[in-house]
Design an enzyme around this catalytic site. Structure first.
Site, PDB file in Angstrom:
ATOM      1  N   ASP A  96      -1.587   6.210  -2.440  1.00 22.61           N
ATOM      2  CA  ASP A  96      -1.322   7.064  -3.694  1.00 22.61           C
ATOM      3  C   ASP A  96      -1.493   8.506  -3.540  1.00 22.61           C
ATOM      4  OD1 ASP A  96      -4.176   6.971  -3.694  1.00 22.61           O
ATOM      5  OD2 ASP A  96      -4.396   6.837  -5.927  1.00 22.61           O
ATOM      6  N   ASP A 145      -4.679   2.110   1.325  1.00 25.16           N
ATOM      7  CA  ASP A 145      -5.605   3.135   1.379  1.00 25.16           C
ATOM      8  C   ASP A 145      -6.712   2.777   0.186  1.00 25.16           C
ATOM      9  OD1 ASP A 145      -6.781   5.679   0.555  1.00 25.16           O
ATOM     10  OD2 ASP A 145      -5.705   5.665  -1.203  1.00 25.16           O
ATOM     11  N   ASP A 202      -2.410  10.099   2.091  1.00 18.17           N
ATOM     12  CA  ASP A 202      -1.590   9.174   2.695  1.00 18.17           C
ATOM     13  C   ASP A 202      -0.157   9.210   3.104  1.00 18.17           C
ATOM     14  OD1 ASP A 202      -3.838   7.599   1.795  1.00 18.17           O
ATOM     15  OD2 ASP A 202      -3.361   7.527  -0.343  1.00 18.17           O
TER      16      ASP A 202
END
Length: 639
Positions: free
Chosen positions: A533, A335, A537
């Site tokens: 995080d 990410d 996600d």
């Protein structure tokens, strides 16, 4: 109870008792070895009775723990195990007059068992050491008075005083004071971290050099430190794939060995014309050398050692299976925001034909009403330029996805993106000042418009972490494919991917798009890990072969992930991959070595090339060696 020794130092019987209890299995094993040595000395005396008594005592002292474990497990699990094989072999040896050989078997088997118990206790000790770092009391500030209370009684919103040198009892934000904090208990990093007002502090870290007041924002039972303890406990309880296979294999293998021994006790007498004594003796050797002790011990000590080493260095696994999988990963998806970047945009460039104190104060006064990260970045920039005096703002309106509009006196202000200020106004401003849009390629641009005129612009960017770039570079050197998944537009994503030198990227990603990207890589034959995080996600973390959460991430991400980087340190993923590969290498070495030893000893027994003591030493010696090989992973990870 305490007493004073000869130099006046208090000594506790309870401490001795605790130490003895911890090492009881090892003490009993060594005692049986001592008894065997004494029996060998008395063997030269006219009467062998003392020798037999000593050997019988060695049987009981050395074999008690393993015999008890084998019988209880057999009754409970309703399946045979290697402990029973060893006890039967020792009894069988004694029954045909080979008391010494049987006692040596018990001694070495007990010694290898004590060593395996040491490995498990070492992991438990490190976990207990972690738990002991949690303070039991805290200094609660109540009505301007300090009251010492149990940590368990603290509530969210309470203010606590933490003095220099004290451990921080729970997670919170500093509301008064500044200090340096030793966070090595969480991160494994020895350097203190400077903390000031509105910065987070974590339970069980040490306030080094200043009194601070902290507002609690997390219940003591739900702190990051408590999550670490829970994850380590979970990891120690969960078996790796290899360990689970070996444990399933053990029961069937033990049955095969017992069947072979039964045949060995009869067939050679008739087919090879061996005496009954030789036949039974060789059957007892087969019972010893064919037992899978070393094979069973090939995995668990290595896995527990690696999990403990990782936890010490700020990386948590939710089980040995995930640590094993990490070494097989050949692609990693990241990410972007909060993982590869700081997650906090900053102003990198500005362009104003004219900017003065008044304009800066108006921009600051408008932006401070917004909680958007871009508004925070611009407010911070304003504060850095001059001493700010806030201005009264009228009719302020937040326009989601665009920016803010407000009135100051009779003047109408717009601070936002192109959609807010209008394409025509932007085009006119750019042409008037001959500004090339290449200057903010891949970045976010916020315009400041007064009535119908654009006065200037801010260029902002979420800064890449230097450690993220280092980690990506090291991963590429390991031959691992790197992919960035981001919700940013194609142009922004392309610029960031180019800057960080990542293999591939996907832009405009919604949560389902990230899942699709992970599935595409898996379908292409990659074993992929996902690092993220945020809540968005979590689906991708669950879809990947291995989900990795940043420690400062959301609870959903932490719950979904298989592995946690406690302090958002991406380079630790590289260290963990190296540790996992080393663990997998050691496990393979142990398995191949133990199988080779078993086959060699079985062949030597059929050829009558070894006796029982050599069989015992070869078999149990290999068990001790594989355990020691696994214990190498307890060393600090410096791969």
């Amino acid at each position: 109870m305490f007493f004073e020794n000869s130099i006046g130092i208090p000594f506790s019987f309870s401490v001795i008792s605790k130490k003895l209890k911890t090492h009881l299995e090892l003490i009993m094993a060594l005692t049986s070895g001592l008894l065997i040595l004494l029996a060998w000395i008395f063997h030269e005396t006219p009467s062998e009775t003392p020798s037999i008594i000593l050997l019988l005592t060695a049987f009981i002292v050395g074999g008690y723990a393993k015999a008890k474990e084998g019988i209880i497990e057999t009754i409970k699990e309703k399946k045979l195990n290697v402990e029973l094989l060893m006890v039967l072999a020792a009894i069988g040896s004694a029954s045909i007059g080979h008391w010494t050989e049987g006692a040596i078997l018990i001694f070495i088997f007990a010694l290898s068992g004590a060593l395996e118990t040491y490995t498990e206790n070492k992991s438990s000790h490190e976990l207990k050491a972690l738990m002991d770092l949690q303070p039991e009391t805290a200094n609660l500030l109540l009505n301007n008075k300090v009251q010492k209370v149990p940590v368990a009684n603290l509530k969210i919103g309470d203010h606590i005083l933490i003095k220099a040198g004290e451990r921080i009892p729970t997670d919170g934000l500093i509301v008064k004071g500044h200090t340096s904090v030793d966070e090595s208990a969480l991160t494994g990093e020895s350097l203190p971290v400077t903390k000031s007002k509105e910065e987070a502090v974590f339970a069980s870290t040490i306030n080094l050099n200043g009194n601070i007041t902290v507002r609690i924002h997390t219940l003591p039972s739900q702190t990051l430190f408590q999550k670490i303890i829970q994850l380590v406990q979970q990891a120690q309880a969960e078996r790796s794939r290899s360990q689970a296979f070996i444990e399933r294999f053990e029961n069937s293998y033990v049955k095969v060995v017992l069947g072979m021994v039964a045949m060995m006790m009869v067939i050679p007498h008739f087919l090879l014309d061996w005496s009954w004594n030789d036949t039974i003796y060789r059957a007892m050797i087969l019972l010893v050398v064919a037992s899978p002790c070393a094979l069973v011990a090939s995995i668990m000590p290595a896995t527990l050692s690696a999990i403990s080493s990782s936890a010490r260095n700020g990386v948590l696994f939710k089980g040995g299976a995930h640590l094993e999988t990490l070494g097989e990963i050949d692609a990693i998806a990241f990410d972007k925001t909060g993982t590869l970047t700081e997650g906090k945009p900053v102003v990198t460039n500005t362009f104003f034909e004219h900017i003065d104190q008044r304009l800066i104060e108006i921009i600051y006064s408008v932006e401070r009403y917004s909680n958007h990260p871009l508004a925070h970045a611009i407010s911070n920039w304003c504060e850095e330029q001059t001493e700010i005096k806030a201005i009264e703002i009228e009719d302020i309106t937040h326009l989601d996805g665009k920016g803010i509009q407000a009135k100051v006196g009779d003047v109408h202000w717009l601070i936002g993106n192109t959609r807010l200020v209008g394409d025509a106004s932007v085009e006119q401003f750019v042409q008037k000042h001959d500004i090339s849009s290449d200057r903010w390629l891949g970045k976010t641009v916020i315009f400041v418009k007064r009535n119908e005129e654009i006065l200037g612009l801010f260029v902002l960017q979420d800064k890449l972490r230097q450690e993220a770039m280092d980690a990506v570079n090291e991963l590429k050197q390991l031959g691992i494919k790197t992919i960035m998944l981001t919700g940013d537009n194609e142009q922004t994503a392309q610029e960031i991917a180019k800057e960080i030198d990542i293999h591939d990227f996907r832009a405009n990603c919604l949560p389902e798009d990230k899942v699709d990207a992970i599935k595409q890589e898996k379908n292409s034959g990659f074993k992929i890990a996902m690092i993220g995080d945020g809540i968005n996600d979590a689906p991708a973390l669950a879809t990947a072969n291995l989900g990795v959460a940043m420690g400062a991430g959301t609870d959903v991400a932490l719950e979904t992930a298989d592995m946690v980087l406690v302090k958002n340190s991406l380079p630790k993923i590289v260290d963990s991959i190296k540790l996992s590969k080393k663990m997998n290498r050691i496990i393979k070495q142990n398995i191949l070595f133990s199988i080779a030893v078993i086959l060699t000893l079985i062949a030597s027994n059929f050829l009558q090339a070894i006796n029982l003591p050599l069989g015992v030493i070869g078999h149990e010696g290999s068990t001790i060696l594989v355990i020691l090989n696994g214990l190498r992973l307890l060393k600090k990870n410096k791969q």
